[in-house]
Motif scaffolding. Structure first.
Motif, PDB file in Angstrom:
ATOM      1  N   LEU A 137      34.684  91.618  45.918  1.00  0.00           N
ATOM      2  CA  LEU A 137      35.869  91.022  46.009  1.00  0.00           C
ATOM      3  C   LEU A 137      36.297  91.356  46.979  1.00  0.00           C
ATOM      4  CD1 LEU A 137      38.956  89.550  44.627  1.00  0.00           C
ATOM      5  CD2 LEU A 137      39.597  92.349  44.326  1.00  0.00           C
ATOM      6  N   TYR A 138      37.361  89.957  47.773  1.00  0.00           N
ATOM      7  CA  TYR A 138      37.506  89.984  49.466  1.00  0.00           C
ATOM      8  C   TYR A 138      39.321  90.237  49.541  1.00  0.00           C
ATOM      9  CZ  TYR A 138      32.849  91.508  51.138  1.00  0.00           C
ATOM     10  OH  TYR A 138      31.803  91.811  51.298  1.00  0.00           O
ATOM     11  N   LEU A 139      40.193  90.284  50.904  1.00  0.00           N
ATOM     12  CA  LEU A 139      40.875  89.596  51.266  1.00  0.00           C
ATOM     13  C   LEU A 139      40.842  88.887  51.878  1.00  0.00           C
ATOM     14  CD1 LEU A 139      44.043  89.429  51.166  1.00  0.00           C
ATOM     15  CD2 LEU A 139      44.234  91.587  52.287  1.00  0.00           C
ATOM     16  N   ALA A 140      40.899  87.632  52.007  1.00  0.00           N
ATOM     17  CA  ALA A 140      40.324  87.136  53.452  1.00  0.00           C
ATOM     18  C   ALA A 140      41.676  86.103  53.964  1.00  0.00           C
ATOM     19  CB  ALA A 140      39.576  85.883  53.157  1.00  0.00           C
ATOM     20  N   SER A 141      41.657  85.882  55.190  1.00  0.00           N
ATOM     21  CA  SER A 141      42.290  85.384  55.810  1.00  0.00           C
ATOM     22  C   SER A 141      42.065  84.251  57.347  1.00  0.00           C
ATOM     23  CB  SER A 141      43.711  85.973  56.652  1.00  0.00           C
ATOM     24  OG  SER A 141      44.427  85.397  57.473  1.00  0.00           O
ATOM     25  N   ALA A 142      42.325  82.908  57.094  1.00  0.00           N
ATOM     26  CA  ALA A 142      41.688  82.005  57.943  1.00  0.00           C
ATOM     27  C   ALA A 142      42.662  81.188  58.256  1.00  0.00           C
ATOM     28  CB  ALA A 142      40.580  80.622  57.230  1.00  0.00           C
ATOM     29  N   VAL A 143      42.179  81.093  59.770  1.00  0.00           N
ATOM     30  CA  VAL A 143      43.205  79.976  60.770  1.00  0.00           C
ATOM     31  C   VAL A 143      42.546  78.938  61.924  1.00  0.00           C
ATOM     32  CG1 VAL A 143      43.158  82.251  62.463  1.00  0.00           C
ATOM     33  CG2 VAL A 143      45.044  79.846  62.389  1.00  0.00           C
ATOM     34  N   LEU A 144      43.260  78.004  61.989  1.00  0.00           N
ATOM     35  CA  LEU A 144      42.617  77.287  62.721  1.00  0.00           C
ATOM     36  C   LEU A 144      42.439  77.538  63.783  1.00  0.00           C
ATOM     37  CD1 LEU A 144      41.425  73.993  62.506  1.00  0.00           C
ATOM     38  CD2 LEU A 144      43.437  73.135  63.395  1.00  0.00           C
ATOM     39  N   MET A 145      41.656  77.288  64.711  1.00  0.00           N
ATOM     40  CA  MET A 145      41.231  77.973  66.862  1.00  0.00           C
ATOM     41  C   MET A 145      41.980  77.164  66.868  1.00  0.00           C
ATOM     42  SD  MET A 145      37.685  80.041  67.044  1.00  0.00           S
ATOM     43  CE  MET A 145      38.408  81.384  68.294  1.00  0.00           C
ATOM     44  N   THR A 146      43.400  78.353  67.463  1.00  0.00           N
ATOM     45  CA  THR A 146      44.379  77.187  68.262  1.00  0.00           C
ATOM     46  C   THR A 146      44.843  78.050  69.999  1.00  0.00           C
ATOM     47  OG1 THR A 146      45.434  75.865  66.567  1.00  0.00           O
ATOM     48  CG2 THR A 146      46.398  75.647  68.795  1.00  0.00           C
ATOM     49  N   GLY A 147      44.437  76.826  71.260  1.00  0.00           N
ATOM     50  CA  GLY A 147      45.372  77.758  72.142  1.00  0.00           C
ATOM     51  C   GLY A 147      46.367  77.063  72.506  1.00  0.00           C
TER      52      GLY A 147
END
Length: 446
Positions: A137-147
């Motif tokens: 089990l994992y707590l995960a976070s994702a984000v669209l890489m943005t400059g």
């Protein structure tokens, strides 16, 4: 005894509800903390340059390997490209191949899709939730890489994922820190004497349950309650005091953990807005300062910006090496900082270019600062027993529109450099016609 039993049952239900509220707050803080870390690294020009446009493995190891696992307890870092193909994996401090579906389950695709839902060329919104199964089990976070750029943010098609494990060691730590005895993962819902929390994946599906055995004041007091109503009420009073004291201690621990998380976020935000060599602000801080000035009332001459370009820095850097060049940049940064007031912002744009954004400074002070910079940097600079000649050119702009300041100061700087080294030029509309600006040899004094 019926009343005593009912009272004992009520106390136990309150104990369970209180411990569930503590667990919910704790899990929410951990999710928010992971989302903030993911956003800081995914919304970062350095990450875009070294991961998206050019995979710089030296930068990756320095940034994501030792520090991520030891300091931030992030076991898995992954970058997914625009075709949803893996580009980079760092697992347990090692750069290696990994199958994220096998590791986190099918729900990881939902996590990625939620991250990609960010509006194009806008500040990214991280997606955070549970992935995997009870065994992993994992707590995960994702984000669209943005400059970030001067005019607007620039979205890429890459997604950054950070994952923190929820394993036996983590559960033991949470159990001891937040008073959740025997905290564990279970595929069965909690019994009536236990407290529990549904584990739902990022896709909304039920994975299992967090289950623990909270201290049940009523159950522990039943033998004593049987001895008599007086003893019952006395013990209930003591138990209530002990319970609320423990609850107060737990709340203080949560507040301390939240403060620690806020300090970590502030440190990351400071690093993202500062130049690593000189400690001055960087382009991101400059953009934020100019945006802030939009809402400020200027002096009659307008807001002021001073643009500095060193005249012989490349010669020094090429002749004496980068270490001497770095020492020279530190010297210039200190000199500019000494000229700035508390409400001024000093920024290194990169290379040998610096900017001062003045808070509320009158025209004469800004011009005096420009002349002082040229005069000071025209003097020989002693570094580690050796003397170097450098010099600087300065462009100054005054405008009621902060968004025009950098462009206008750049035009003025160009005009100053065309007149020769060691010059100060102030922007005016006439400078846009460079035909009227004489070109002088670089060797001529200003």
């Amino acid at each position: 005894m019926a009343f005593v039993s009912f009272l004992s049952f009520t106390l136990d239900r309150n104990s369970i509800r209180s411990s569930q509220q503590i667990f919910t707050a704790m899990l929410g803080d951990r999710s928010e903390y992971l989302a903030d870390i993911t956003l800081e690294y995914g919304y970062w020009n350095d990450a875009i340059e070294n991961v998206v446009y050019d995979l710089n493995m030296s930068w990756v190891r320095e940034t994501f390997v030792d520090y991520m696992q030891e300091e931030l307890q992030i076991e898995g870092m992954h970058v997914i490209d625009g075709n949803n193909q893996p580009k980079l994996h760092v697992v347990k401090g090692i750069v290696r191949d990994a199958d994220i579906v096998a590791r986190y389950g099918d729900s990881v695709s939902v996590l990625i899709a939620k991250a990609r839902a960010t509006k194009q060329d806008d500040a990214p919104e991280p997606a955070t939730g549970m992935v995997g199964g009870l065994a992993n089990l994992y707590l995960a976070s994702a984000v669209l890489m943005t400059g970030y750029a001067e005019e607007s943010d620039k979205s890429t098609d890459h997604v950054l994922i950070f994952a923190r494990p929820i394993n036996a060691d983590i559960l033991t730590e949470m159990s001891a820190k937040y008073g959740l005895p025997n905290l564990k993962l279970s595929d069965m819902p909690p019994a009536h004497w236990q407290a529990g929390y549904d584990i739902r994946g990022i896709d909304g599906k039920l994975i299992g349950y967090f289950v623990w055995n909270p201290a049940l004041a009523g159950f522990r007091m039943l033998p004593i309650l049987a001895a008599g109503v007086l003893i019952v009420f006395f013990c209930m009073f003591l138990a209530a005091r002990l319970f609320f004291r423990r609850a107060s201690d737990t709340v203080r621990e949560l507040e301390a953990a939240k403060l620690e998380a806020e300090q970590t976020r502030e440190l990351l935000a400071s690093q993202a807005r500062s130049d690593p060599l000189t400690g001055l602000g960087n382009r991101r801080l400059l953009d934020e300062k100019l945006a802030f000035l939009q809402g400020q009332r200027p002096l009659p001459d307008g807001h002021a910006l001073l643009y500095v370009d060193l005249d012989r820095f490349k010669e020094i850097n090429d002749t004496y090496g980068h270490e001497t060049g770095d020492l020279m940049l530190l010297y210039v940064a200190e000199a500019l900082g000494d000229l700035a007031n508390a409400d001024d912002t000093v920024v290194r744009l990169g290379g040998d270019e610096f900017v001062i954004v003045f808070g509320r400074a009158r025209r004469e002070r800004v011009l005096s600062a420009g002349r002082a910079i040229v005069e000071q940097l025209s003097q020989p600079v002693n570094l580690e027993g050796a003397s170097y000649a450098i010099g600087a050119s300065v462009g100054i702009a005054f405008s009621h529109n902060p968004t025009e300041l950098l462009r206008q100061a750049d035009v003025a700087l160009y005009s100053a450099k065309r007149r020769g080294r060691g010059q100060v030029a102030v922007y005016s509309a006439d400078l846009l016609d460079f035909r009227h600006v004489p070109i002088q040899p670089a060797s001529q004094p200003g």
